[in-house]
Design a protein around this motif. Structure first.
Motif, PDB file in Angstrom:
ATOM      1  N   MET A 140      56.451  45.333 -14.486  1.00 24.70           N
ATOM      2  CA  MET A 140      55.175  45.201 -13.770  1.00 24.70           C
ATOM      3  C   MET A 140      55.246  43.974 -12.854  1.00 24.70           C
ATOM      4  SD  MET A 140      52.582  43.455 -16.541  1.00 24.70           S
ATOM      5  CE  MET A 140      52.884  41.792 -17.143  1.00 24.70           C
ATOM      6  N   ARG A 141      54.345  43.951 -11.855  1.00 21.29           N
ATOM      7  CA  ARG A 141      54.306  42.800 -10.950  1.00 21.29           C
ATOM      8  C   ARG A 141      53.399  41.712 -11.538  1.00 21.29           C
ATOM      9  NH1 ARG A 141      51.644  44.879  -6.115  1.00 21.29           N
ATOM     10  NH2 ARG A 141      50.651  46.126  -7.695  1.00 21.29           N
ATOM     11  N   SER A 152      49.513  41.769  -4.029  1.00 21.17           N
ATOM     12  CA  SER A 152      50.631  41.369  -3.159  1.00 21.17           C
ATOM     13  C   SER A 152      50.217  40.276  -2.164  1.00 21.17           C
ATOM     14  CB  SER A 152      51.157  42.590  -2.393  1.00 21.17           C
ATOM     15  OG  SER A 152      50.085  43.204  -1.710  1.00 21.17           O
ATOM     16  N   SER A 170      56.617  38.325  -8.932  1.00 26.09           N
ATOM     17  CA  SER A 170      57.918  38.816  -9.413  1.00 26.09           C
ATOM     18  C   SER A 170      57.738  39.982 -10.373  1.00 26.09           C
ATOM     19  CB  SER A 170      58.728  37.678 -10.048  1.00 26.09           C
ATOM     20  OG  SER A 170      57.952  37.062 -11.043  1.00 26.09           O
ATOM     21  N   GLU A 171      58.836  40.572 -10.720  1.00 25.84           N
ATOM     22  CA  GLU A 171      58.857  41.753 -11.608  1.00 25.84           C
ATOM     23  C   GLU A 171      59.166  41.256 -13.026  1.00 25.84           C
ATOM     24  OE1 GLU A 171      58.186  45.528 -11.954  1.00 25.84           O
ATOM     25  OE2 GLU A 171      57.974  44.746  -9.914  1.00 25.84           O
ATOM     26  N   ARG A 217      56.676  44.862 -18.881  1.00 30.32           N
ATOM     27  CA  ARG A 217      55.311  45.093 -19.347  1.00 30.32           C
ATOM     28  C   ARG A 217      55.267  44.803 -20.852  1.00 30.32           C
ATOM     29  NH1 ARG A 217      52.601  50.984 -19.399  1.00 30.32           N
ATOM     30  NH2 ARG A 217      53.228  50.919 -17.223  1.00 30.32           N
TER      31      ARG A 217
END
Ligand code: FEH
Ligand code: ZN
Ligand code: ZN
Length: 346
Positions: free
Chosen positions: A1-2, A323, A16-17, A20
């Motif tokens: 997830m971001r 974002s 960032s990624e 989850r």
């Protein structure tokens, strides 16, 4: 997830990624619908190493709303799918204060390396947030997510500060709100909804006084050298019964002391770093009382949500997709956000 992560002190937060999280034990996974930005986030980002007990990396975001996505095997509280707001100031969870829903004044606060969600622990500027227990969640019904999120800090902190001075605000009294931003505009609405006091707003910005007026203030005055005299004149010379200072610099603290009625209350909410000398005998009004409220309690958050659902509170927000977090932070830094900036991860 971001997720919007603070990776090291002094570094701008980065999108960032990350994995989850999966809820274990009594944990609850919340799908985030909205996460508010707070000036404290700027202090956290800019804070020199050692100023705060937190240990990066962690995800920012301490004003969070969404819906329950998954429950750990021992979780209680809201069911999967229920819309909730996160009670942010997480304490130790087991002291008398925490058990009473007063994590903001946890007895073990000094020994913790976090203040709560997004403040040393992973927060809500992400698609999902892991909450340690169902007791940290308050149902919001159909309240819009971008309203509920800021109410958990900007709303709750203002409400708790008003509660602390409430006994000084009977019929015929005057309350002054200094600094009408994300918190101050809600303090004005809370004072109007829950007291009969006359509410006077003070700010250095003309547009903040317009926001105060929209929020229900009876009067507003620009902060100038003669502001104390103007405020005293507005109260027939007796002074103001309670001052809520959302700035907390030396000028606003001195103004508060100058306009306060004997036996009055000053609540310093803003972390402006100001100083006021207490000396007895001295120049502070007799019976002067000062409080330094921090955030609020879980029962108070439920009251704030109920007030908002009744239509008494409205948060002025500017909404951004997740974002656009860097842009939202830039705008906040430059003082170019009207009301509260809120990120929407969906
Ligand atoms: C959080 C952490 C430290 C100081 C202040 C805050 C507030 O934003 C919470 O009300
Ligand atoms: Zn905050
Ligand atoms: Zn505790």
């Amino acid at each position: 997830m971001r997720a919007v992560r603070l990776t090291a002190w002094g570094r701008e937060p980065a999108l960032s990624e990350v994995e989850r999280p999966v809820p274990r034990d009594a944990e609850v996974l919340v799908r985030v619908e909205a996460a508010g930005l707070c000036h404290s986030d700027i202090h956290v980002i800019d804070g020199p190493e050692g100023a705060l007990p937190y240990r990066p990396p962690f995800t920012l975001g301490h004003e969070v709303s969404g819906h329950v996505a998954a429950l750990g095997p021992d979780a209680d509280g809201p069911a999967v799918g229920e819309r909730v707001v996160v009670y942010g100031p997480w304490g130790c969870g087991s002291c008398a204060r925490c058990v009473a829903g007063q994590d903001n004044y946890c007895d073990r606060r000094r020994g913790l390396n976090w203040h709560g969600v997004g403040l040393g622990r992973d927060g809500g500027m992400a698609e999902y947030v892991l909450v340690p227990a169902g007791r940290h969640l308050v149902p919001i019904g159909d309240l819009p997510a971008h309203q509920a999120a800021p109410l958990s800090d900007a709303g709750l902190t203002s409400y708790h500060a008003v509660n602390g001075v409430r006994h000084a605000l009977r019929d015929g009294t005057t309350a002054a709100v200094i600094g009408v931003g994300g918190l101050g505009h809600l303090a004005v609405q809370i004072l109007r909804a829950t007291t009969t006091s006359r509410v006077v707003a003070v700010d250095i910005r003309e547009e903040a006084l317009t926001l105060a007026q929209r929020s229900g203030a009876h009067a507003g005055t620009l902060m100038r050298t003669d502001t104390a005299r103007a405020l005293r004149a507005r109260t027939g010379g007796v002074g103001v019964d309670a001052v809520l200072d959302f700035v907390g610099n030396t000028a606003t603290l001195e103004l508060a002391a100058d306009v306060l009625r004997p036996g009055g209350e000053v609540a310093v909410v803003g972390s402006g770093g100001g100083q006021l000398t207490v000396r007895k005998p001295g120049f502070l009004p007799p019976g002067f009382r000062l409080s330094l409220p921090f955030w609020g309690t879980r029962p108070e958050l439920a009251e704030v949500i109920a007030l908002a659902r009744s239509g008494a509170l409205h948060v002025e927000t500017e909404q951004f997709p997740l974002s656009a977090a860097p842009e939202a932070f830039d705008r906040l830094r430059q003082g170019r956000v009207a009301g509260r900036a809120v990120l929407l991860p969906a």
